[in-house]
Design an enzyme around this catalytic site. Structure first.
Site, short mmCIF file in Angstrom:
data_model
loop_
_atom_site.label_atom_id
_atom_site.label_comp_id
_atom_site.label_asym_id
_atom_site.label_seq_id
_atom_site.Cartn_x
_atom_site.Cartn_y
_atom_site.Cartn_z
N HIS A 47 0.85 -1.63 0.11
CA HIS A 47 -0.27 0.20 0.18
C HIS A 47 0.49 1.22 -0.15
O HIS A 47 1.73 0.69 -0.18
CB HIS A 47 -1.23 -0.10 0.69
CG HIS A 47 -2.13 -0.71 0.80
ND1 HIS A 47 -2.99 -0.88 2.16
CD2 HIS A 47 -2.48 -1.44 0.09
CE1 HIS A 47 -3.82 -1.74 1.46
NE2 HIS A 47 -3.36 -2.51 0.84
N GLU A 49 1.38 3.81 1.46
CA GLU A 49 1.62 4.09 3.37
C GLU A 49 3.14 3.45 4.01
O GLU A 49 3.73 3.38 4.27
CB GLU A 49 0.65 4.23 3.97
CG GLU A 49 -0.58 5.52 4.00
CD GLU A 49 -1.75 4.64 3.22
OE1 GLU A 49 -2.97 5.38 3.03
OE2 GLU A 49 -1.48 3.51 2.87
N CYS A 77 -5.80 2.50 5.68
CA CYS A 77 -6.62 0.73 6.00
C CYS A 77 -5.77 0.94 7.61
O CYS A 77 -5.46 1.06 8.29
CB CYS A 77 -5.86 0.70 5.10
SG CYS A 77 -5.07 -0.97 4.69
N CYS A 80 -2.34 -0.43 7.27
CA CYS A 80 -1.53 0.86 6.86
C CYS A 80 -1.56 1.89 8.43
O CYS A 80 -0.60 2.47 9.09
CB CYS A 80 -2.07 2.15 6.02
SG CYS A 80 -1.79 0.85 3.89
#
Length: 150
Positions: A47, A49, A77, A80
């Site tokens: 992801h 991040e 999320c 993250c």
């Protein structure tokens, strides 16, 4: 924030993955960039991040990003968010909300709900295998004089 949003668009249009971008800033300077690479790298943890955190840690030579802030194109999320806490970032700034993400097919509510449940009630079966060998490793870590705490 606009830097993170522009990164999300550019990398999405390049086919790297979903529409997510993040930057990490320290003392007003961009330390790292990250974007969603899930589909292009076949890595469900890639992801924006997490990618930005990995790059910042490598650049700064540390696993502790205290003193840094993250700007991300969407509310993180659960994975993250956890990574941000583990990295000790000082603050999160985000543009789109989790509701905005859910509206385009990125619904993390299931994960938020699952984590809050008692282990036996989760949809993914989890079984505790109580091994003395595993406790021995923890005891060795606890006694290790040269460990680096994190």
């Amino acid at each position: 924030m606009l830097h993170a949003v522009n990164l999300s668009r550019t990398k999405m249009e390049e086919g790297c993955g979903g529409p997510f971008g993040a930057i990490i800033v320290k003392d007003g300077e961009v330390i790292s960039e990250g974007w969603n690479k899930v589909t292009s790298s076949n890595d469900p943890t890639a992801h924006a991040e997490v990618s930005a955190i990995r790059a910042a840690c490598e650049k700064l030579g540390t696993f502790n990003l205290a003193g840094c802030e993250i700007y991300t194109s969407c509310e993180p999320c659960p994975m993250c968010l956890s990574a941000i806490y583990w990295a000790r970032l000082d603050r999160i700034y985000y543009a789109n909300s989790r509701d905005d993400a859910a509206a385009i097919g990125f619904d993390d509510q299931f994960l938020y709900d699952e984590v809050a449940k008692p282990i036996p009630d989760r949809s993914l079966p989890c079984e505790h295998l109580d091994l003395g060998e595993a406790r021995d490793v923890f005891a060795a870590w606890d006694a290790k004089e040269d460990k680096i705490a994190y």
